[in-house]
Design a protein around this motif. Structure first.
Motif, PDB file in Angstrom:
ATOM      1  N   GLN A  36       0.752  -1.017  -0.021  1.00  0.00           N
ATOM      2  CA  GLN A  36      -0.005  -0.064   0.009  1.00  0.00           C
ATOM      3  C   GLN A  36       0.865   1.306   0.109  1.00  0.00           C
ATOM      4  O   GLN A  36       2.058   1.105   0.285  1.00  0.00           O
ATOM      5  N   GLN A  57      -6.087   6.551   8.655  1.00  0.00           N
ATOM      6  CA  GLN A  57      -6.003   5.363   9.476  1.00  0.00           C
ATOM      7  C   GLN A  57      -6.065   5.574  11.012  1.00  0.00           C
ATOM      8  O   GLN A  57      -6.741   5.013  11.861  1.00  0.00           O
ATOM      9  N   TYR A  66     -11.406   5.851  18.773  1.00  0.00           N
ATOM     10  CA  TYR A  66     -11.513   4.744  18.035  1.00  0.00           C
ATOM     11  C   TYR A  66     -10.766   3.564  19.005  1.00  0.00           C
ATOM     12  O   TYR A  66     -11.280   2.539  18.865  1.00  0.00           O
ATOM     13  N   ASP A  91      -0.230   0.246  13.565  1.00  0.00           N
ATOM     14  CA  ASP A  91       0.293   1.317  14.164  1.00  0.00           C
ATOM     15  C   ASP A  91       0.479   1.128  15.744  1.00  0.00           C
ATOM     16  O   ASP A  91       1.236   1.936  16.272  1.00  0.00           O
ATOM     17  N   ASP A 111       0.261  -8.253  11.190  1.00  0.00           N
ATOM     18  CA  ASP A 111      -0.224  -7.312  10.378  1.00  0.00           C
ATOM     19  C   ASP A 111       0.643  -7.634   9.059  1.00  0.00           C
ATOM     20  O   ASP A 111       1.706  -8.153   9.102  1.00  0.00           O
ATOM     21  N   ILE A 112       0.177  -7.524   7.792  1.00  0.00           N
ATOM     22  CA  ILE A 112       0.741  -7.960   6.705  1.00  0.00           C
ATOM     23  C   ILE A 112       1.800  -7.179   6.222  1.00  0.00           C
ATOM     24  O   ILE A 112       2.819  -7.621   5.653  1.00  0.00           O
ATOM     25  N   ASP A 143      -0.127 -12.028   6.544  1.00  0.00           N
ATOM     26  CA  ASP A 143      -1.226 -11.923   6.142  1.00  0.00           C
ATOM     27  C   ASP A 143      -2.479 -12.944   6.990  1.00  0.00           C
ATOM     28  O   ASP A 143      -2.216 -14.101   7.306  1.00  0.00           O
ATOM     29  N   ALA A 144      -3.280 -11.966   7.484  1.00  0.00           N
ATOM     30  CA  ALA A 144      -4.039 -12.538   8.659  1.00  0.00           C
ATOM     31  C   ALA A 144      -4.933 -13.969   8.456  1.00  0.00           C
ATOM     32  O   ALA A 144      -5.123 -14.789   9.008  1.00  0.00           O
ATOM     33  N   ASP A 161      -8.493  -5.073  13.199  1.00  0.00           N
ATOM     34  CA  ASP A 161      -8.295  -3.563  13.244  1.00  0.00           C
ATOM     35  C   ASP A 161      -7.541  -3.341  11.645  1.00  0.00           C
ATOM     36  O   ASP A 161      -6.448  -3.101  11.631  1.00  0.00           O
ATOM     37  N   PRO A 170      -5.287  -5.018   0.721  1.00  0.00           N
ATOM     38  CA  PRO A 170      -4.875  -6.318   1.408  1.00  0.00           C
ATOM     39  C   PRO A 170      -5.800  -6.852   2.238  1.00  0.00           C
ATOM     40  O   PRO A 170      -5.606  -8.171   2.717  1.00  0.00           O
ATOM     41  N   ALA A 171      -6.804  -5.947   2.741  1.00  0.00           N
ATOM     42  CA  ALA A 171      -7.648  -6.564   3.742  1.00  0.00           C
ATOM     43  C   ALA A 171      -8.858  -7.079   2.907  1.00  0.00           C
ATOM     44  O   ALA A 171      -9.653  -7.302   3.756  1.00  0.00           O
TER      45      ALA A 171
END
Ligand code: SAM
Length: 312
Positions: A36, A57, A66, A91, A111-112, A143-144, A161, A170-171
């Motif tokens: 990304q 984000q 959030y 993050d 996290d990817i 990748d989750a 998240d 990618p999500a």
């Protein structure tokens, strides 16, 4: 790419007809990662702000809203979480909140994108309080979807998240029925799952209602809560699901759980806010009831080709 970049402004497409410009006093990082486009800017209004593919984000000024809701809502319902899985969240701010729970023994974050994690370790330590280096935290770059396929651990809390499911994200597959079914393999009956489910405003709630409808096909108990961070321009919804009924908690009981189980003071959530955030407005309840779409690997979310701007 989801928007055009102007000199010192980053444009974020909010709906089919609206763009928001994020002004940058300073561009701290601008990089195309393997997955990304990452921009870390210093905004005059929102402080440090992370954009991925030109979509906000987190912002320094209001990320606490959030993350407190996303993480503490499922944890309060559980009230004694020991192991927590965060999918996405590179993050480190959801991780920071999970680590506040005195009962928590370990948190795994998958996290990817290694570069998001590394930039967050460098630039965002004041926000994430260096959570990505915490001894109870295990960071996995994968990748989750794959991670879950190969995992046989069961988690008390699972937090999705993830970036919004825009085209080419990618999500994208992580908002489908197949993915949510895979979460049942790593859940036990008491597991509570929260899922960042996208905007929840009158012209633009289809991602949320469809993610919710998809989750409801897999999990028998569903709740939602709403969060408004100005940096996102629009309210966002979180879906909360479980295999067992949610505890009925009043404001005093929630307040006690917060006081007795968390380190430090929260800035957004208290007993009343916990309950209020779960009171959905009528148009959203009706939209949830009417929703028929189920996201699958053969029917992936279509962010920019969806029904944005249609009347509810
Ligand atoms: N607060 C957020 C929002 O508003 O959408 C989410 C923030 S967090 C930075 C989103 C993270 O999801 C990113 O770090 C991204 O790399 C990660 N991500 C996207 N797709 C993923 C996948 N398939 N597996 C694991 N992590 C993924």
């Amino acid at each position: 790419m989801s928007g055009s970049k102007l000199k010192n402004y980053f444009s974020e497409i909010i709906t089919g007809g609206d763009i928001f410009l994020h002004a940058a006093e300073e561009v701290l990082e601008l990089k195309k990662t393997k997955y990304q486009e990452l921009a870390l800017i210093q905004s005059p209004t929102f402080g440090k702000t992370l954009l991925l593919d030109n979509i906000c984000q987190i912002s320094e000024v209001d990320e606490f809203i959030y993350h407190e809701l996303l993480v503490h809502t499922p944890c309060i319902f559980h009230s004694n979480p020991k192991n927590v899985l965060i999918l996405g969240g590179g993050d480190g701010c959801a991780l920071r909140e999970a680590l506040r729970w005195k009962s928590v023994e370990n948190v795994t974050l998958v996290d990817i994108d290694e570069e998001v994690v590394n930039y967050s370790k460098t630039w965002l330590t004041d926000l994430n309080q260096n959570s990505l280096n915490h001894p109870k935290a295990r960071i996995i770059i994968e990748d989750a979807f794959n991670f879950i396929k190969n995992s046989d651990l069961k988690w008390d809390i699972i937090i999705c998240d993830l970036s919004d499911p825009i085209e080419n994200s990618p999500a994208l597959a992580l908002f489908t029925k197949e993915f949510f079914e895979s979460l049942t393999q790593i859940s036990h009956p008491q597991t509570i799952i929260s899922v960042q489910s996208g905007p929840a405003a009158p012209p633009d709630h289809f991602c949320f209602t469809r993610v919710a409808n998809t989750l409801k096909r897999v999990f028998p108990y569903f709740k939602a809560c709403l969060c408004f961070c100005q940096a996102y321009i629009t309210p966002l919804a979180f879906s909360i699901v479980s295999s067992q009924p949610f505890k009925k908690l009043n404001a005093g009981e929630v307040e006690n759980i917060i006081q007795n189980n968390l380190e430090g003071d929260l800035k957004y959530l208290d007993g009343e806010t916990f309950l209020a955030s779960q009171n959905l407005p009528k148009f959203l309840k009706q939209a949830l009831e009417k929703e028929q779409v189920v996201y699958t690997l053969d029917n992936l979310p279509q962010w920019f080709n969806s029904d944005l701007n249609k009347n509810v």
